[in-house]
Write an enzyme that holds these catalytic residues in place. Structure first.
Site, PDB file in Angstrom:
ATOM      1  N   GLU A 165       0.819  -1.224   0.000  1.00  0.00           N
ATOM      2  CA  GLU A 165       0.000   0.000   0.000  1.00  0.00           C
ATOM      3  C   GLU A 165       0.851   1.271   0.000  1.00  0.00           C
ATOM      4  OE1 GLU A 165      -4.052   0.024   1.295  1.00  0.00           O
ATOM      5  OE2 GLU A 165      -3.375   1.118   3.079  1.00  0.00           O
ATOM      6  N   LYS A 167       0.746   4.597   1.100  1.00  0.00           N
ATOM      7  CA  LYS A 167      -0.077   5.206   2.162  1.00  0.00           C
ATOM      8  C   LYS A 167       0.727   6.265   2.887  1.00  0.00           C
ATOM      9  CE  LYS A 167      -2.715   3.397   6.167  1.00  0.00           C
ATOM     10  NZ  LYS A 167      -2.985   2.195   6.987  1.00  0.00           N
ATOM     11  N   LYS A 228      -7.800   2.527  -3.539  1.00  0.00           N
ATOM     12  CA  LYS A 228      -8.248   2.340  -2.142  1.00  0.00           C
ATOM     13  C   LYS A 228      -9.069   3.561  -1.769  1.00  0.00           C
ATOM     14  CE  LYS A 228      -7.601  -0.419   1.503  1.00  0.00           C
ATOM     15  NZ  LYS A 228      -6.778   0.043   2.585  1.00  0.00           N
ATOM     16  N   GLU A 277     -14.373  -5.888   1.297  1.00  0.00           N
ATOM     17  CA  GLU A 277     -13.765  -5.930   2.635  1.00  0.00           C
ATOM     18  C   GLU A 277     -14.810  -6.192   3.711  1.00  0.00           C
ATOM     19  OE1 GLU A 277     -10.717  -2.974   3.649  1.00  0.00           O
ATOM     20  OE2 GLU A 277     -12.000  -2.469   5.358  1.00  0.00           O
ATOM     21  N   ASN A 299     -10.404  -7.365   7.138  1.00  0.00           N
ATOM     22  CA  ASN A 299      -9.627  -6.303   7.780  1.00  0.00           C
ATOM     23  C   ASN A 299      -9.487  -6.607   9.258  1.00  0.00           C
ATOM     24  OD1 ASN A 299      -8.212  -3.989   8.345  1.00  0.00           O
ATOM     25  ND2 ASN A 299      -9.473  -2.703   7.010  1.00  0.00           N
ATOM     26  N   GLU A 334      -5.810  -8.197   5.843  1.00  0.00           N
ATOM     27  CA  GLU A 334      -5.508  -6.764   5.771  1.00  0.00           C
ATOM     28  C   GLU A 334      -5.193  -6.174   7.144  1.00  0.00           C
ATOM     29  OE1 GLU A 334      -9.003  -5.913   2.397  1.00  0.00           O
ATOM     30  OE2 GLU A 334      -8.792  -4.598   4.125  1.00  0.00           O
ATOM     31  N   SER A 335      -4.182  -5.327   7.171  1.00  0.00           N
ATOM     32  CA  SER A 335      -3.857  -4.442   8.308  1.00  0.00           C
ATOM     33  C   SER A 335      -3.117  -5.137   9.459  1.00  0.00           C
ATOM     34  CB  SER A 335      -5.100  -3.791   8.921  1.00  0.00           C
ATOM     35  OG  SER A 335      -5.822  -3.074   7.967  1.00  0.00           O
TER      36      SER A 335
HETATM   37  O1  LIG Z   1      -5.578   2.867   8.608  1.00  0.00           O
HETATM   38  C1  LIG Z   1      -6.473   3.483   9.228  1.00  0.00           C
HETATM   39  O2  LIG Z   1      -6.257   4.157  10.250  1.00  0.00           O
HETATM   40  C2  LIG Z   1      -7.891   3.478   8.734  1.00  0.00           C
HETATM   41  C3  LIG Z   1      -8.845   4.208   9.406  1.00  0.00           C
HETATM   42  C4  LIG Z   1     -10.152   4.238   8.949  1.00  0.00           C
HETATM   43  C5  LIG Z   1     -10.510   3.552   7.817  1.00  0.00           C
HETATM   44  C6  LIG Z   1      -9.542   2.822   7.120  1.00  0.00           C
HETATM   45  C7  LIG Z   1      -8.255   2.777   7.585  1.00  0.00           C
HETATM   46  N1  LIG Z   1      -7.283   2.076   6.922  1.00  0.00           N
HETATM   47  C8  LIG Z   1      -7.474   1.353   5.733  1.00  0.00           C
HETATM   48  C9  LIG Z   1      -6.807   0.036   5.859  1.00  0.00           C
HETATM   49  O3  LIG Z   1      -7.482  -0.873   6.189  1.00  0.00           O
HETATM   50  C10 LIG Z   1      -5.314  -0.052   5.723  1.00  0.00           C
HETATM   51  O4  LIG Z   1      -4.812   1.043   5.029  1.00  0.00           O
HETATM   52  C11 LIG Z   1      -4.739  -1.308   5.077  1.00  0.00           C
HETATM   53  O5  LIG Z   1      -5.407  -2.458   5.423  1.00  0.00           O
HETATM   54  C12 LIG Z   1      -3.249  -1.430   5.474  1.00  0.00           C
HETATM   55  O6  LIG Z   1      -3.145  -1.454   6.866  1.00  0.00           O
HETATM   56  P1  LIG Z   1      -1.760  -1.277   7.631  1.00  0.00           P
HETATM   57  O7  LIG Z   1      -0.808  -2.294   7.078  1.00  0.00           O
HETATM   58  O8  LIG Z   1      -2.059  -1.535   9.054  1.00  0.00           O
HETATM   59  O9  LIG Z   1      -1.292   0.106   7.342  1.00  0.00           O
END
Ligand SMILES: O=C(O)c1ccccc1NCC(=O)[C@H](O)[C@H](O)COP(=O)(O)O
Length: 380
Positions: A165, A167, A228, A277, A299, A334-335
């Site tokens: 990502e 970001k 995204k 998602e 997620n 994800e995340s």
């Molecule tokens: O990342 C956030 O804080 C967030 C807050 C509100 C809605 C969506 C959000 N993020 C989108 C995502 O889910 C992430 O960008 C993506 O899965 C990557 O996650 P990470 O590796 O933890 O940065």
């Protein structure tokens, strides 16, 4: 707004049938009016045709949905009946004060993002009508196979395929990288084995942009690109495609079943992949009932509370893994993934791909961070 359940075109075509709204957004036109409208047109539907034709053709408009319309339920009533907590204000020209007088303050960050998005999309639509975007999307170079790239990378490397990502910032973590060059980061990800890239386009909360998406696409990167976004309206899908996206995110916590079906249909028409998602069981149940879903993202982050818990992926796949495998759906974790152990944990739970932002983008060298994340180099 042009989402199916809030569709201005549907409302205006059947204006006589529309009654006053209950909570938030107006109710549907009557079933008689819908069917009369749908049947009045030829059945072979293209991207410019009414969703009613598409739905009539595919027999996707089910009885429950029609009855809900007939009973004059608002968009928010229908969403709530599907367990969706995020409300729409459906008043893109009203001030925040007026909206809050009607609905109170947004209940959480996701609702706040969606309320802003309703206004942003209405402004976008006023500047660039849907027709223009449909034409622009039709002229875009063909899509790249997002799903196929993930499948191939998983087979090649034996570890989950990486959607890396691009970001810059997030509501939960603030600015992740001060010196942010989306094209450099995208190239570094691709060189180091990312199968696909995710480009955040939301400006207000993530400091992303459609310009970033366009720049990355124009830079010679070959990976398929995920736009995204917080999609609430078909206008955004055509916009994403016209700017070079190959895939788009659809968030079940925000979209009704009918909107997801409608948007999936548009993605299919455009040759795009939809990453749907989910975060909880209710959302997973809903999504698994929708035909044509090929890619589900679980997620680990609650978009309402920001709590990140990787065991969420495991829990949902323990309950739904069999049905997911039967349907040939590919799952993306994800995340909150930072180490090879985190990746192995979600792989053992059953994911074939991972979506990672923070742990890569925060490193000095985001490309090399990929090797650190997987504990080995990824092959192209
Ligand atoms: O990342 C956030 O804080 C967030 C807050 C509100 C809605 C969506 C959000 N993020 C989108 C995502 O889910 C992430 O960008 C993506 O899965 C990557 O996650 P990470 O590796 O933890 O940065």
């Amino acid at each position: 707004m042009e989402s199916f359940l809030a569709s201005r075109s549907v409302r205006s075509s059947f204006a006589a049938a529309a009654a006053a709204g209950s909570r938030g957004c107006s109710p549907r036109p009557s079933r008689v009016a819908i069917l009369a409208g749908a049947r009045a047109r030829p059945l072979r539907a293209g991207p410019k045709d009414s969703i009613l034709q598409v739905l009539a053709q595919d027999d996707m408009l089910n009885a429950t949905e029609l009855v809900q319309w007939e009973n004059g339920k608002s968009v928010n009533d229908i969403a709530a009946s599907q367990g969706i907590r995020i409300r729409r204000h459906c008043r893109p020209t009203a001030s925040l004060k007026e909206i809050e007088e009607e609905l109170g303050a947004p209940l959480n960050i996701l609702e706040k993002i969606i309320w802003d998005k309703e206004i942003e999309v209405a402004e976008g639509l006023a500047k660039k009508p849907l027709k223009e975007l449909i034409e622009a999307a039709a002229k875009s170079p063909p899509t790249r196979d997002f799903y196929g790239a993930l499948e191939a990378a998983y087979k090649r490397n034996g570890v989950p395929a990486l959607i890396a990502e691009v970001k810059k910032a997030s509501p939960s973590r603030g600015v992740l990288r001060e010196n942010f060059n989306p094209v450099e980061i995208a190239n570094a990800y691709e060189k180091n084995g990312a199968a696909c890239l995710s480009i955040l386009t939301d400006e207000k909360y993530f400091q992303g942009s459609f310009e970033n998406l366009e720049k990355v696409r124009a830079s010679g990167v070959k990976c398929p690109l995920l736009c995204k976004e917080f999609v609430i309206d078909k206008w955004q899908i055509y916009n994403a495609r016209s700017k070079g996206a190959d895939a788009i995110l659809l968030i079940a916590a925000v979209l009704t079943d009918l909107d997801m079906k409608y948007f999936l249909r548009i993605c299919k028409e455009l040759g795009m992949t939809a990453l749907i998602e989910v975060h909880d069981e209710k959302e997973m149940d809903r999504v698994l009932k929708i035909n044509g879903v090929k890619l589900i993202g679980i997620n680990n982050r609650s978009l309402e509370t920001f709590v990140v818990d990787t065991s969420n992926t495991k829990m949902l796949l323990e309950k739904h893994g069999d049905s997911i495998r039967e349907k040939g759906i590919l799952v993306v974790g994800e995340s909150g993934l930072f180490t090879p152990d985190d990746v192995a944990y979600v792989q053992n739970a059953g994911v074939s791909a991972v979506l990672v932002g923070e742990s890569l983008v925060k490193q000095e060298d985001p490309g090399r961070a990929i090797t650190g994340l997987f504990g080995k180099e990824l092959l192209h």
